[in-house]
Design a protein around this motif. Structure first.
Motif, short mmCIF file in Angstrom:
data_model
loop_
_atom_site.label_atom_id
_atom_site.label_comp_id
_atom_site.label_asym_id
_atom_site.label_seq_id
_atom_site.Cartn_x
_atom_site.Cartn_y
_atom_site.Cartn_z
N GLU A 1 0.81 -1.22 0.00
CA GLU A 1 0.00 0.00 0.00
C GLU A 1 0.84 1.27 0.00
N ASP A 2 2.16 1.15 0.11
CA ASP A 2 3.05 2.30 -0.03
C ASP A 2 3.35 2.60 -1.49
N THR A 3 2.91 1.74 -2.39
CA THR A 3 3.14 1.96 -3.81
C THR A 3 2.50 3.25 -4.28
N ALA A 4 3.31 4.12 -4.87
CA ALA A 4 2.83 5.44 -5.30
C ALA A 4 3.98 6.19 -5.95
N ILE A 5 3.63 7.30 -6.56
CA ILE A 5 4.66 8.27 -6.96
C ILE A 5 4.88 9.20 -5.77
N TYR A 6 6.13 9.38 -5.39
CA TYR A 6 6.47 10.21 -4.24
C TYR A 6 7.04 11.54 -4.72
N TYR A 7 6.51 12.61 -4.14
CA TYR A 7 6.91 13.96 -4.51
C TYR A 7 7.44 14.71 -3.29
N CYS A 8 8.47 15.52 -3.50
CA CYS A 8 8.88 16.44 -2.46
C CYS A 8 8.42 17.84 -2.85
N ALA A 9 8.29 18.69 -1.85
CA ALA A 9 7.78 20.02 -2.09
C ALA A 9 8.28 21.00 -1.04
N VAL A 10 8.30 22.27 -1.41
CA VAL A 10 8.74 23.35 -0.52
C VAL A 10 7.51 24.00 0.11
N ARG A 11 7.48 24.09 1.42
CA ARG A 11 6.31 24.64 2.09
C ARG A 11 6.42 26.15 2.24
N ARG A 12 5.32 26.84 1.95
CA ARG A 12 5.25 28.28 2.17
C ARG A 12 4.12 28.64 3.12
#
Length: 123
Positions: A89-100
């Motif tokens: 269930e961890d299968t996915a596309i993982y994205y990182c992002a910058v928080r504002r």
């Protein structure tokens, strides 16, 4: 402007581990909170983890607590996500992002995103 490039995804068996990296370029991320999100096929994007600018505070969604660890190296402009005891269930596309914004679990609070890295966990 910030450019983010994720790497480290791949195919792993259940119970295995992967370490994702997110390298930033352009504007410094040293004073920004950073988040990891994921999106599985047919599902909405969901929050996974967040780390504050200094690394002194981390947050996780309940389903990954105790298995995933977020960290950062500001000297390398890099954020990591160590993923252990992986489940299908961890299968996915993982994205990182910058928080504002303020709400660390809300995607709308992030203004720069990487292209994502695919994680596939086989059973």
């Amino acid at each position: 402007q910030v450019q983010l490039v994720e790497s480290g995804g791949g195919l792993v068996q259940a119970g295995g581990s992967l370490r994702l990296s997110c390298v930033a370029s352009g504007r410094s991320i040293s004073y920004s909170g950073m988040g990891w999100f994921r999106q599985a096929p047919g599902k909405e994007r969901e929050f996974v983890s967040h780390i504050n600018f200094s690394g002194s505070r981390t947050d996780y969604t309940d389903s990954v607590k105790g298995r995933f660890t977020i960290s950062r190296d500001n000297a390398k402009s890099t954020v990591y996500l160590q993923m252990n005891s992986l489940k299908p269930e961890d299968t996915a596309i993982y994205y990182c992002a910058v928080r504002r914004g303020i709400e660390i679990q809300r995607g709308g609070a992030y203004d720069y995103w990487g292209q994502g890295t695919q994680v596939t966990v086989s059973s």
